[in-house]
Design a protein around this motif. Structure first.
Motif, PDB file in Angstrom:
ATOM      1  N   ARG A 121       0.839  -1.210   0.000  1.00 40.28           N
ATOM      2  CA  ARG A 121       0.000   0.000   0.000  1.00 40.28           C
ATOM      3  C   ARG A 121       0.874   1.260   0.000  1.00 40.28           C
ATOM      4  NH1 ARG A 121      -5.341   1.126   0.658  1.00 40.28           N
ATOM      5  NH2 ARG A 121      -5.982   2.985   1.835  1.00 40.28           N
ATOM      6  N   ALA A 122       1.957   1.235   0.773  1.00 36.86           N
ATOM      7  CA  ALA A 122       2.855   2.383   0.816  1.00 36.86           C
ATOM      8  C   ALA A 122       3.474   2.642  -0.561  1.00 36.86           C
ATOM      9  CB  ALA A 122       3.946   2.162   1.861  1.00 36.86           C
ATOM     10  N   LYS A 123       3.851   1.577  -1.256  1.00 33.52           N
ATOM     11  CA  LYS A 123       4.441   1.731  -2.578  1.00 33.52           C
ATOM     12  C   LYS A 123       3.432   2.317  -3.572  1.00 33.52           C
ATOM     13  CE  LYS A 123       7.969   0.677  -3.944  1.00 33.52           C
ATOM     14  NZ  LYS A 123       9.221   1.464  -4.098  1.00 33.52           N
ATOM     15  N   LEU A 124       2.162   1.983  -3.416  1.00 36.64           N
ATOM     16  CA  LEU A 124       1.135   2.540  -4.296  1.00 36.64           C
ATOM     17  C   LEU A 124       0.971   4.042  -4.060  1.00 36.64           C
ATOM     18  CD1 LEU A 124      -1.541  -0.305  -4.161  1.00 36.64           C
ATOM     19  CD2 LEU A 124      -0.105   0.329  -6.118  1.00 36.64           C
ATOM     20  N   ILE A 125       1.028   4.452  -2.798  1.00 38.80           N
ATOM     21  CA  ILE A 125       0.975   5.897  -2.509  1.00 38.80           C
ATOM     22  C   ILE A 125       2.189   6.583  -3.111  1.00 38.80           C
ATOM     23  CG2 ILE A 125       1.055   7.632  -0.670  1.00 38.80           C
ATOM     24  CD1 ILE A 125      -0.459   5.626   1.115  1.00 38.80           C
ATOM     25  N   GLU A 126       3.359   5.988  -2.921  1.00 34.37           N
ATOM     26  CA  GLU A 126       4.586   6.569  -3.447  1.00 34.37           C
ATOM     27  C   GLU A 126       4.523   6.712  -4.965  1.00 34.37           C
ATOM     28  OE1 GLU A 126       9.255   5.926  -2.493  1.00 34.37           O
ATOM     29  OE2 GLU A 126       8.242   4.190  -3.341  1.00 34.37           O
ATOM     30  N   ALA A 127       3.918   5.744  -5.632  1.00 29.75           N
ATOM     31  CA  ALA A 127       3.831   5.775  -7.092  1.00 29.75           C
ATOM     32  C   ALA A 127       2.987   6.941  -7.598  1.00 29.75           C
ATOM     33  CB  ALA A 127       3.269   4.458  -7.613  1.00 29.75           C
ATOM     34  N   ASN A 128       2.122   7.481  -6.736  1.00 36.80           N
ATOM     35  CA  ASN A 128       1.285   8.614  -7.104  1.00 36.80           C
ATOM     36  C   ASN A 128       1.896   9.959  -6.728  1.00 36.80           C
ATOM     37  OD1 ASN A 128      -1.668   7.834  -8.146  1.00 36.80           O
ATOM     38  ND2 ASN A 128      -0.971   6.237  -6.728  1.00 36.80           N
ATOM     39  N   LEU A 129       3.109   9.939  -6.206  1.00 41.48           N
ATOM     40  CA  LEU A 129       3.813  11.169  -5.847  1.00 41.48           C
ATOM     41  C   LEU A 129       4.835  11.512  -6.925  1.00 41.48           C
ATOM     42  CD1 LEU A 129       4.476  10.466  -2.055  1.00 41.48           C
ATOM     43  CD2 LEU A 129       2.874  12.146  -3.005  1.00 41.48           C
ATOM     44  N   PRO A 130       5.235  12.780  -7.048  1.00 40.23           N
ATOM     45  CA  PRO A 130       6.283  13.143  -8.011  1.00 40.23           C
ATOM     46  C   PRO A 130       7.563  12.368  -7.730  1.00 40.23           C
ATOM     47  CG  PRO A 130       5.186  15.108  -7.183  1.00 40.23           C
ATOM     48  CD  PRO A 130       4.694  13.963  -6.346  1.00 40.23           C
ATOM     49  N   HIS A 131       8.260  12.013  -8.785  1.00 43.75           N
ATOM     50  CA  HIS A 131       9.500  11.256  -8.647  1.00 43.75           C
ATOM     51  C   HIS A 131      10.577  12.130  -8.008  1.00 43.75           C
ATOM     52  CE1 HIS A 131      12.786   8.518  -9.474  1.00 43.75           C
ATOM     53  NE2 HIS A 131      13.443   9.511 -10.071  1.00 43.75           N
ATOM     54  N   VAL A 132      11.267  11.568  -7.035  1.00 47.71           N
ATOM     55  CA  VAL A 132      12.410  12.231  -6.415  1.00 47.71           C
ATOM     56  C   VAL A 132      13.651  11.430  -6.769  1.00 47.71           C
ATOM     57  CG1 VAL A 132      13.506  12.933  -4.253  1.00 47.71           C
ATOM     58  CG2 VAL A 132      11.032  13.166  -4.521  1.00 47.71           C
ATOM     59  N   SER A 133      14.637  12.088  -7.328  1.00 46.71           N
ATOM     60  CA  SER A 133      15.837  11.397  -7.793  1.00 46.71           C
ATOM     61  C   SER A 133      16.503  10.618  -6.665  1.00 46.71           C
ATOM     62  CB  SER A 133      16.834  12.391  -8.380  1.00 46.71           C
ATOM     63  OG  SER A 133      18.039  11.740  -8.716  1.00 46.71           O
TER      64      SER A 133
END
Length: 328
Positions: free
Chosen positions: A106-118
């Motif tokens: 679930r955490a990874k799904l939230i992260e996937a919806n956030l802007p990419h951080v290098s």
């Protein structure tokens, strides 16, 4: 490395159309380095909530030594959905770093919806990141803890470098790379520098690469490749037998020597009292139970700071650099 305690408190806002509850925690979050959770917990004492390595203590930020990242003014957020959680975070700030310890999918799904951080490794010689970087973690499927204001500009305080795997004789050089990167200042060409506990030569190599003249001190010999560098003056003797007046003025005194903290404290005070060194970066080696009194005596030296570098092990780093550490 500047850590302005007077930073402006920012308030989380909820975008229109999102149903969520956000509550200030009236606490500060401290992320322990891997393997040093007990040290941080003992240092804080009154931990009111913890999630793996992330611990919360009441009130504003404190002076601590064993935190890899500090989460200021965190909030607890009851989230409506995966996309709703991401929308709230994005509405308040662009860049976010996830601290992942549970509810991974679930955490990874939230992260996937956030802007990419290098996630590129730090290149030594390039400045530390300057863009604001918040931190968040999912503590249960419907609850996030987040902070827009964190002490480290690196994700979870992880300062990972593009390493030189051929030249330095060991990986200790990464500690000095990190110290200089965090400070934002370095020795200059022509400076006179000293490496105490120089063998096998990782720190001596770093100092030499800046174009400085390096006095390297150790009872053990340097790696032959380092010893033959043109501006390295290796002296096979004890760091504790040196007379500052005989050595002469040193721009940067660096020490990774293995000794008890009290002995290192006496050594740096000898150099400060003599007025023969200006800038200091010294590793405080710790053995067995952490001696907080010994650590505090370093932190109490005016204009200095004690930190646990990401590349430290069971040790801390004391830094005294006028114009930098006295502004923290």
């Amino acid at each position: 490395m500047k850590n302005d305690q007077s930073h402006t408190t920012r308030t989380f806002d909820i975008p229109d159309g999102i149903d969520a509850v956000i509550e200030p925690m009236d606490a500060t979050g401290y992320l322990a380095p891997v393997g040093f959770e007990d040290q941080l917990r003992a240092e804080l004492g009154d931990v009111i909530e913890s999630h793996d390595r992330l611990m919360f203590a009441p009130g504003p930020e404190r002076r601590v030594f064993w935190a890899q990242n500090v989460w200021r003014n965190p909030v607890r957020m009851a989230i409506p959905s995966i996309k709703g959680a991401a929308k709230i975070l994005k509405f308040n700030q662009r860049n976010w770093a996830m601290f992942k310890f549970d509810h991974f999918s679930r955490a990874k799904l939230i992260e996937a919806n956030l802007p990419h951080v290098s996630a590129k490794r730090q290149v030594f010689g390039e400045p530390a990141p300057t863009a604001p970087l918040g931190s968040w973690t999912l503590i249960d499927p419907d609850t996030i803890i987040a902070s827009m204001d964190c002490s480290s500009p690196w994700k979870n305080g992880e300062v990972e470098f593009e390493e030189d795997k051929t030249t330095p004789p060991n990986r200790a050089y990464l500690k000095l790379w990190e110290a200089f990167t965090r400070l934002g200042v370095t020795p200059q060409v022509g400076d006179r520098t000293m490496d105490l506990g120089g063998s096998p030569g990782g720190w001596t190599w770093v100092l030499h690469e800046f174009g400085t003249d390096v006095i390297s001190i150790d009872k053990a010999r340097l790696d032959p490749r380092i010893a033959k560098l043109p501006r390295v003056d290796f002296r096979q003797e004890s760091a504790f037998g040196l007379n500052p007046d005989e050595i002469g003025y040193i721009d940067w005194l660096c020490s990774d020597v293995i000794c008890y903290p009290d002995r290192l404290f006496q050594l740096v005070n000898q150099w400060m009292d003599a007025g023969m060194a200006t800038n200091f970066i010294c590793t405080i080696k710790l053995q067995g139970d952490t001696d907080y009194a010994a650590i505090t005596q370093f932190a109490d030296i005016p204009g200095s700071k004690v930190v646990h570098l990401y590349n430290n092990k069971h040790e801390l780093t004391w830094m005294k650099v006028p114009g930098v550490t006295d502004q923290d």
